[in-house]
Design a protein around this motif. Structure first.
Motif, PDB file in Angstrom:
ATOM      1  N   PRO A 108       9.491   3.222   7.767  1.00 33.46           N
ATOM      2  CA  PRO A 108       8.492   4.092   7.903  1.00 33.46           C
ATOM      3  C   PRO A 108       8.772   5.439   7.240  1.00 33.46           C
ATOM      4  CG  PRO A 108       8.705   2.817  10.158  1.00 33.46           C
ATOM      5  CD  PRO A 108       9.903   2.525   9.107  1.00 33.46           C
ATOM      6  N   GLY A 109       7.552   5.845   6.565  1.00 35.79           N
ATOM      7  CA  GLY A 109       7.925   7.130   5.726  1.00 35.79           C
ATOM      8  C   GLY A 109       8.786   7.080   4.456  1.00 35.79           C
TER       9      GLY A 109
ATOM     10  N   SER B 150       4.119  20.167  -8.450  1.00 40.14           N
ATOM     11  CA  SER B 150       5.065  19.728  -9.262  1.00 40.14           C
ATOM     12  C   SER B 150       4.923  18.203  -9.560  1.00 40.14           C
ATOM     13  CB  SER B 150       6.423  20.270  -9.112  1.00 40.14           C
ATOM     14  OG  SER B 150       6.749  19.707  -7.599  1.00 40.14           O
ATOM     15  N   GLY B 151       4.024  17.519  -8.885  1.00 39.22           N
ATOM     16  CA  GLY B 151       4.299  15.897  -8.994  1.00 39.22           C
ATOM     17  C   GLY B 151       3.327  15.492  -7.899  1.00 39.22           C
ATOM     18  N   THR B 152       3.835  14.034  -7.665  1.00 41.70           N
ATOM     19  CA  THR B 152       3.040  13.376  -6.538  1.00 41.70           C
ATOM     20  C   THR B 152       4.246  12.773  -5.682  1.00 41.70           C
ATOM     21  OG1 THR B 152       1.418  12.876  -8.226  1.00 41.70           O
ATOM     22  CG2 THR B 152       1.518  11.306  -6.122  1.00 41.70           C
ATOM     23  N   ASP B 153       4.212  12.520  -4.349  1.00 38.95           N
ATOM     24  CA  ASP B 153       4.578  11.774  -3.356  1.00 38.95           C
ATOM     25  C   ASP B 153       3.900  10.474  -3.092  1.00 38.95           C
ATOM     26  OD1 ASP B 153       6.599  14.039  -3.004  1.00 38.95           O
ATOM     27  OD2 ASP B 153       5.225  15.088  -1.418  1.00 38.95           O
ATOM     28  N   TYR B 154       4.905   9.231  -3.104  1.00 38.80           N
ATOM     29  CA  TYR B 154       4.241   8.095  -2.917  1.00 38.80           C
ATOM     30  C   TYR B 154       5.069   7.641  -1.641  1.00 38.80           C
ATOM     31  CZ  TYR B 154       3.503   8.380  -7.922  1.00 38.80           C
ATOM     32  OH  TYR B 154       2.906   8.695  -9.312  1.00 38.80           O
ATOM     33  N   THR B 155       4.202   7.371  -0.496  1.00 40.92           N
ATOM     34  CA  THR B 155       4.681   6.965   0.818  1.00 40.92           C
ATOM     35  C   THR B 155       4.423   5.410   0.923  1.00 40.92           C
ATOM     36  OG1 THR B 155       4.631   9.150   1.654  1.00 40.92           O
ATOM     37  CG2 THR B 155       4.923   7.293   3.126  1.00 40.92           C
ATOM     38  N   TRP B 156       5.353   4.718   1.082  1.00 43.37           N
ATOM     39  CA  TRP B 156       5.297   3.116   1.246  1.00 43.37           C
ATOM     40  C   TRP B 156       4.737   2.767   2.425  1.00 43.37           C
ATOM     41  CZ3 TRP B 156       9.769  -0.722   0.420  1.00 43.37           C
ATOM     42  CH2 TRP B 156       9.378  -1.798   0.455  1.00 43.37           C
TER      43      TRP B 156
ATOM     44  N   ARG C 223       0.954  -0.959  -0.022  1.00 42.55           N
ATOM     45  CA  ARG C 223      -0.117   0.052  -0.037  1.00 42.55           C
ATOM     46  C   ARG C 223       0.827   1.442  -0.048  1.00 42.55           C
ATOM     47  NH1 ARG C 223      -5.239  -0.352   1.388  1.00 42.55           N
ATOM     48  NH2 ARG C 223      -5.120   1.379   2.759  1.00 42.55           N
ATOM     49  N   PHE C 224       0.556   2.162  -0.659  1.00 46.26           N
ATOM     50  CA  PHE C 224       1.094   3.487  -0.942  1.00 46.26           C
ATOM     51  C   PHE C 224       0.215   4.621  -0.744  1.00 46.26           C
ATOM     52  CE2 PHE C 224       4.235   0.669  -2.807  1.00 46.26           C
ATOM     53  CZ  PHE C 224       5.498   1.417  -2.606  1.00 46.26           C
ATOM     54  N   ALA C 225       0.641   5.774   0.047  1.00 42.32           N
ATOM     55  CA  ALA C 225      -0.305   6.804  -0.014  1.00 42.32           C
ATOM     56  C   ALA C 225       0.230   7.599  -1.010  1.00 42.32           C
ATOM     57  CB  ALA C 225      -0.184   7.655   1.409  1.00 42.32           C
TER      58      ALA C 225
END
Length: 84
Positions: free
Chosen positions: A46-47, A34-40, A26-28
Motif C-alpha cells: 500500500p502506498g 515539479s512532476g508527478t507522483d504515481y501510486t501503485w 492501476r496507478f493513481a
C-alpha cells in the motif's frame, strides 16, 4: 490501457489521467509543481510507487511507458524495486 479523464478540455489534447491502468495494474497519478507522483493502487505494498519530473507535457502514452519501466524493475517476490 484504460484511463479516466484522458482529456483536459483544450480541444482534445490528452493529458495525464487521474487513474491510469497499464497491463492490468492501476496507478493513481497526482501532479505536483515539479512532476508527478504515481501510486501503485493494485500493488502488494500500500502506498508504494514512484515520482518523476518534469512531466508537465507528457502524453498518456509517455506516462504509460514510465509505469511499464517501473513495473519491469519490480521484484515479484517482494513487490518492491529489485536490488541491483
Amino acid at each position: 490501457m484504460e484511463t479516466s479523464s484522458p482529456h483536459d478540455g483544450d480541444g482534445g489534447r490528452e493529458t495525464a489521467p487521474a487513474v491510469l491502468t497499464v497491463d492490468g495494474e492501476r496507478f493513481a497519478l497526482r501532479a505536483r509543481d515539479s512532476g508527478t507522483d504515481y501510486t501503485w493502487l493494485t500493488g502488494p505494498n500500500p502506498g508504494y510507487g514512484f515520482s518523476a519530473s518534469p512531466t508537465a507535457d507528457l502524453s498518456v502514452e509517455q506516462h504509460t511507458a514510465m509505469v511499464r519501466d517501473f513495473l519491469s524493475a519490480i521484484d515479484p517476490a517482494t513487490g518492491y524495486l529489485a536490488d541491483d
